[in-house]
Design an enzyme around this catalytic site. Structure first.
Site, PDB file in Angstrom:
ATOM      1  N   ASP A  85       0.864  -1.180   0.000  1.00 52.57           N
ATOM      2  CA  ASP A  85       0.000   0.000   0.000  1.00 52.57           C
ATOM      3  C   ASP A  85       0.902   1.231   0.000  1.00 52.57           C
ATOM      4  O   ASP A  85       1.947   1.246   0.656  1.00 52.57           O
ATOM      5  CB  ASP A  85      -0.899  -0.011   1.244  1.00 52.57           C
ATOM      6  CG  ASP A  85      -2.121   0.863   1.066  1.00 52.57           C
ATOM      7  OD1 ASP A  85      -3.234   0.307   0.980  1.00 52.57           O
ATOM      8  OD2 ASP A  85      -1.955   2.103   0.997  1.00 52.57           O
ATOM      9  N   PHE A 134     -16.682 -11.515  -3.757  1.00 52.17           N
ATOM     10  CA  PHE A 134     -18.097 -11.549  -3.353  1.00 52.17           C
ATOM     11  C   PHE A 134     -18.236 -11.537  -1.829  1.00 52.17           C
ATOM     12  O   PHE A 134     -19.152 -12.133  -1.270  1.00 52.17           O
ATOM     13  CB  PHE A 134     -18.792 -12.782  -3.956  1.00 52.17           C
ATOM     14  CG  PHE A 134     -18.771 -12.803  -5.461  1.00 52.17           C
ATOM     15  CD1 PHE A 134     -19.634 -11.997  -6.186  1.00 52.17           C
ATOM     16  CD2 PHE A 134     -17.873 -13.602  -6.148  1.00 52.17           C
ATOM     17  CE1 PHE A 134     -19.612 -11.987  -7.581  1.00 52.17           C
ATOM     18  CE2 PHE A 134     -17.837 -13.598  -7.542  1.00 52.17           C
ATOM     19  CZ  PHE A 134     -18.706 -12.795  -8.258  1.00 52.17           C
ATOM     20  N   ALA A 144     -37.002  -7.881   4.952  1.00 55.83           N
ATOM     21  CA  ALA A 144     -37.461  -6.503   4.748  1.00 55.83           C
ATOM     22  C   ALA A 144     -36.804  -5.601   5.791  1.00 55.83           C
ATOM     23  O   ALA A 144     -36.505  -6.027   6.908  1.00 55.83           O
ATOM     24  CB  ALA A 144     -38.973  -6.446   4.877  1.00 55.83           C
ATOM     25  N   CYS A 147     -21.217  -0.974  -1.075  1.00 53.79           N
ATOM     26  CA  CYS A 147     -21.234  -1.716  -2.348  1.00 53.79           C
ATOM     27  C   CYS A 147     -22.553  -1.603  -3.111  1.00 53.79           C
ATOM     28  O   CYS A 147     -22.578  -1.108  -4.222  1.00 53.79           O
ATOM     29  CB  CYS A 147     -20.928  -3.188  -2.089  1.00 53.79           C
ATOM     30  SG  CYS A 147     -19.356  -3.409  -1.253  1.00 53.79           S
TER      31      CYS A 147
HETATM   32  C1  UGA Z   1     -22.504  -6.904  -0.718  1.00 56.73           C
HETATM   33  C2  UGA Z   1     -22.767  -8.291  -1.316  1.00 56.73           C
HETATM   34  O1  UGA Z   1     -23.686  -9.006  -0.488  1.00 56.73           O
HETATM   35  C3  UGA Z   1     -21.472  -9.096  -1.424  1.00 56.73           C
HETATM   36  O2  UGA Z   1     -21.713 -10.333  -2.073  1.00 56.73           O
HETATM   37  C4  UGA Z   1     -20.464  -8.287  -2.247  1.00 56.73           C
HETATM   38  O3  UGA Z   1     -19.227  -8.956  -2.345  1.00 56.73           O
HETATM   39  C5  UGA Z   1     -20.243  -6.944  -1.584  1.00 56.73           C
HETATM   40  O4  UGA Z   1     -21.507  -6.249  -1.508  1.00 56.73           O
HETATM   41  C6  UGA Z   1     -19.262  -6.187  -2.437  1.00 56.73           C
HETATM   42  O5  UGA Z   1     -19.593  -5.848  -3.575  1.00 56.73           O
HETATM   43  O6  UGA Z   1     -18.098  -6.028  -2.018  1.00 56.73           O
HETATM   44  P1  UGA Z   1     -22.171  -5.951   1.756  1.00 56.73           P
HETATM   45  O7  UGA Z   1     -22.294  -4.600   1.142  1.00 56.73           O
HETATM   46  O8  UGA Z   1     -21.051  -6.216   2.695  1.00 56.73           O
HETATM   47  O9  UGA Z   1     -22.055  -7.082   0.605  1.00 56.73           O
HETATM   48  O10 UGA Z   1     -23.502  -6.228   2.568  1.00 56.73           O
HETATM   49  P2  UGA Z   1     -24.842  -7.062   2.369  1.00 56.73           P
HETATM   50  O11 UGA Z   1     -24.862  -8.159   3.342  1.00 56.73           O
HETATM   51  O12 UGA Z   1     -25.051  -7.389   0.944  1.00 56.73           O
HETATM   52  O13 UGA Z   1     -25.930  -5.972   2.833  1.00 56.73           O
HETATM   53  C7  UGA Z   1     -26.136  -4.788   2.074  1.00 56.73           C
HETATM   54  C8  UGA Z   1     -27.330  -4.027   2.608  1.00 56.73           C
HETATM   55  O14 UGA Z   1     -28.539  -4.729   2.338  1.00 56.73           O
HETATM   56  C9  UGA Z   1     -27.327  -3.802   4.117  1.00 56.73           C
HETATM   57  O15 UGA Z   1     -27.769  -2.487   4.373  1.00 56.73           O
HETATM   58  C10 UGA Z   1     -28.295  -4.832   4.652  1.00 56.73           C
HETATM   59  O16 UGA Z   1     -28.899  -4.467   5.866  1.00 56.73           O
HETATM   60  C11 UGA Z   1     -29.317  -4.870   3.523  1.00 56.73           C
HETATM   61  N1  UGA Z   1     -30.076  -6.141   3.458  1.00 56.73           N
HETATM   62  C12 UGA Z   1     -29.454  -7.303   3.155  1.00 56.73           C
HETATM   63  C13 UGA Z   1     -31.440  -6.120   3.683  1.00 56.73           C
HETATM   64  O17 UGA Z   1     -32.050  -5.070   3.960  1.00 56.73           O
HETATM   65  N2  UGA Z   1     -32.145  -7.294   3.573  1.00 56.73           N
HETATM   66  C14 UGA Z   1     -31.531  -8.471   3.264  1.00 56.73           C
HETATM   67  O18 UGA Z   1     -32.243  -9.502   3.181  1.00 56.73           O
HETATM   68  C15 UGA Z   1     -30.148  -8.473   3.065  1.00 56.73           C
END
Ligand code: UGA
Length: 463
Positions: free
Chosen positions: A30, A151, A254, A262
């Protein structure tokens, strides 16, 4: 194998530490010498469960090192680029300046047969541009540029890295595919499917996957709105849908809308890419717009829970990060929610187990508290904005004693309505029948001068 990560940020650190844990020799490079010095001292700049120990163990066992000097990368079997691709200020395109800058810097130092792998989330065609830069800088060389998107979910990144649903390798070159197969060998021995596709396809897979997840969340959020109007229960609806293997149960929770570093950024960037190429992604467009409106609209639930006005009232918000197990505040739904509560005249007390320091620049007017109970002192309503484990089994009697009136708005649906009713709370959720109790029935406590203090005293008496 010798693996070099360019960028010791979130993806670079997690991936680097996990590759080292598989037995590869990993160097994370880095430009930020301060960050490198801190990492060498074992200080990890991000909150990710398990990462501190994983880094420490692998440093100690000699498989992981950090450096601000890229001069050794000529020896690497694979050079993985994991630098940030934030939204470009002003237009929402992915900002690729860090990635192209890094490629230009490392180009003279790479071996002539280097395998350069993009792990950062980059729009389709970025690999072609990296290849062009490398050809320009090193016309003599036979380097290969591969897309290998990540991912990982924040908060579960180490588990995700070690138990991937799939590994995507975007390259048509046999040598590059063989090197990546070797890099991931420890994983596909565990039967993780490895998908070889062309580079542009790999780049699209990453954005399409995130946009689809965003669509799934937004779909269930709109179904939740319908459930509220017709007296159905969105959690049962999600279960009823999710048992269908074609749909799947995941990402049907929900809530207040998706946030984080992301999904919001990547849906916007995908729309920009589609626009540039003359393709219309109307579904993704709608998802982004619906989600944007939803986050602020959550304040309406609080207003409804408090019989139409929150002016002069105090609201405790539990959970500020965009999801549990992270301190990441980027695009967190709590930001538009709390801003709206302030706009409507409420005082907001906030608590988060990890994200309070990160929250302060975004939400300077919140009164930050040391625990969920401290936040609830003198509150007219408690809002659960993030489903941290420690909020799942709150002592409801203690909470009620601390509050001016017993009202909970659960934006993550972590409690059952019947237990809230038994505990004498008015309880509003997302897409589920409310535990409707009029505020008179639940016997509001009179607001007293110096309310919070006197209520603490009251609790002390009760205990
Ligand atoms: C997301 C993807 O899930 C990963 O697969 C991906 O690698 C990552 O982006 C990335 O591009 O680096 P992340 O942003 O860490 O991961 O979080 P998520 O678990 O996807 O949650 C994202 C948002 O959706 C959060 O605000 C969470 O509360 C919300 N969410 C998630 C819901 O409201 N309902 C759900 O059923 C799932």
């Amino acid at each position: 194998m010798r693996v070099t990560m360019i960028g010791a940020g979130y993806d670079g650190l997690v991936s680097g530490a996990c590759f080292a844990d598989f037995g590869h020799d990993v160097t994370c490079i880095d430009k930020d010498a301060g960050r490198i010095a801190a990492l060498r001292r074992g200080e990890i700049p991000i909150f990710e469960p398990g990462l501190v120990d994983l880094v420490a163990t692998n440093i100690q066992q000699g498989r992981l090192e950090f450096s601000a000097d890229a001069s050794g990368i000529g020896d690497a079997d694979a050079v993985l680029i994991a630098v940030g691709t934030p939204s470009r200020r002003g237009d929402g395109h992915a900002d690729l300046s860090y990635i192209y800058g890094a490629v230009r810097e490392i180009a003279p130092l790479l071996s002539p047969t280097a395998i350069v792998v993009t792990k950062s989330t980059v729009p389709v065609g970025t690999g072609d541009e990296i290849e062009r830069i490398l050809r320009e800088e090193r016309p003599d060389a036979e380097m290969q540029v591969v897309s290998n998107p990540e991912f990982l979910r924040e908060g579960a990144a180490i588990y995700d890295f070690k138990h991937p649903d799939r590994i995507v390798v975007g390259s048509d070159d046999a040598r590059a595919r063989a090197v990546l197969a070797e890099v991931y060998r420890p994983l596909y021995l565990n039967a993780a499917p490895i998908l070889y596709v062309n580079r542009r396809t790999a780049e699209v897979i990453k954005y399409a996957a995130n946009a689809f997840l965003a669509t799934k969340i937004t779909f269930i959020n709109e179904i939740a709105d319908l459930c509220e109007r017709v007296g159905a229960d969105v959690q049962d609806v999600a279960r009823g849908m999710g048992f269908d293997n074609r749909i799947g149960a995941k990402f049907l929770h929900a809530g207040p809308g998706f946030g984080g570093s992301c999904l919001p950024k990547d849906t916007t960037a995908l729309l920009k890419t589609a626009h540039d190429h003359g393709a219309q992604l109307r579904i993704v467009e709608t998802v982004a717009a619906v989600n944007e409106r939803r986050k602020r609209a959550m304040a309406r639930k609080v207003v409804a829970a408090l019989d139409g006005s929150i002016r002069g009232k105090t609201v405790a918000v539990l959970g500020l990060s965009f999801k549990p197990n992270t301190d990441d505040m980027r695009d967190s739904p709590s930001i538009p929610l709390i801003t709206a509560l302030h706009d409507l005249g409420a005082t907001v007390r906030g608590y988060d187990p990890a994200a309070m320091e990160q929250a302060k620049p975004y939400l300077p007017d919140v009164i930050y508290c040391g625990s969920a109970y401290e936040a609830a002192e003198g509150a007219d309503a408690v809002v659960i904005a993030t489903e941290w484990e420690q909020f799942r089994a709150l002592d409801l009697d203690r909470l009620r004693c601390l509050m001016v009136q017993p009202v909970i708005v659960d934006l993550r649906n972590i409690y059952r309505a019947d237990e809230m009713k038994r505990a004498n709370f008015r309880y509003l959720t997302v897409g589920r029948p409310a535990a409707e109790r009029s505020l008179e029935t639940v016997a509001p406590r009179r607001r007293k001068a110096g309310g919070a203090k006197s209520m603490t005293a009251e609790l002390a008496e009760a205990l």
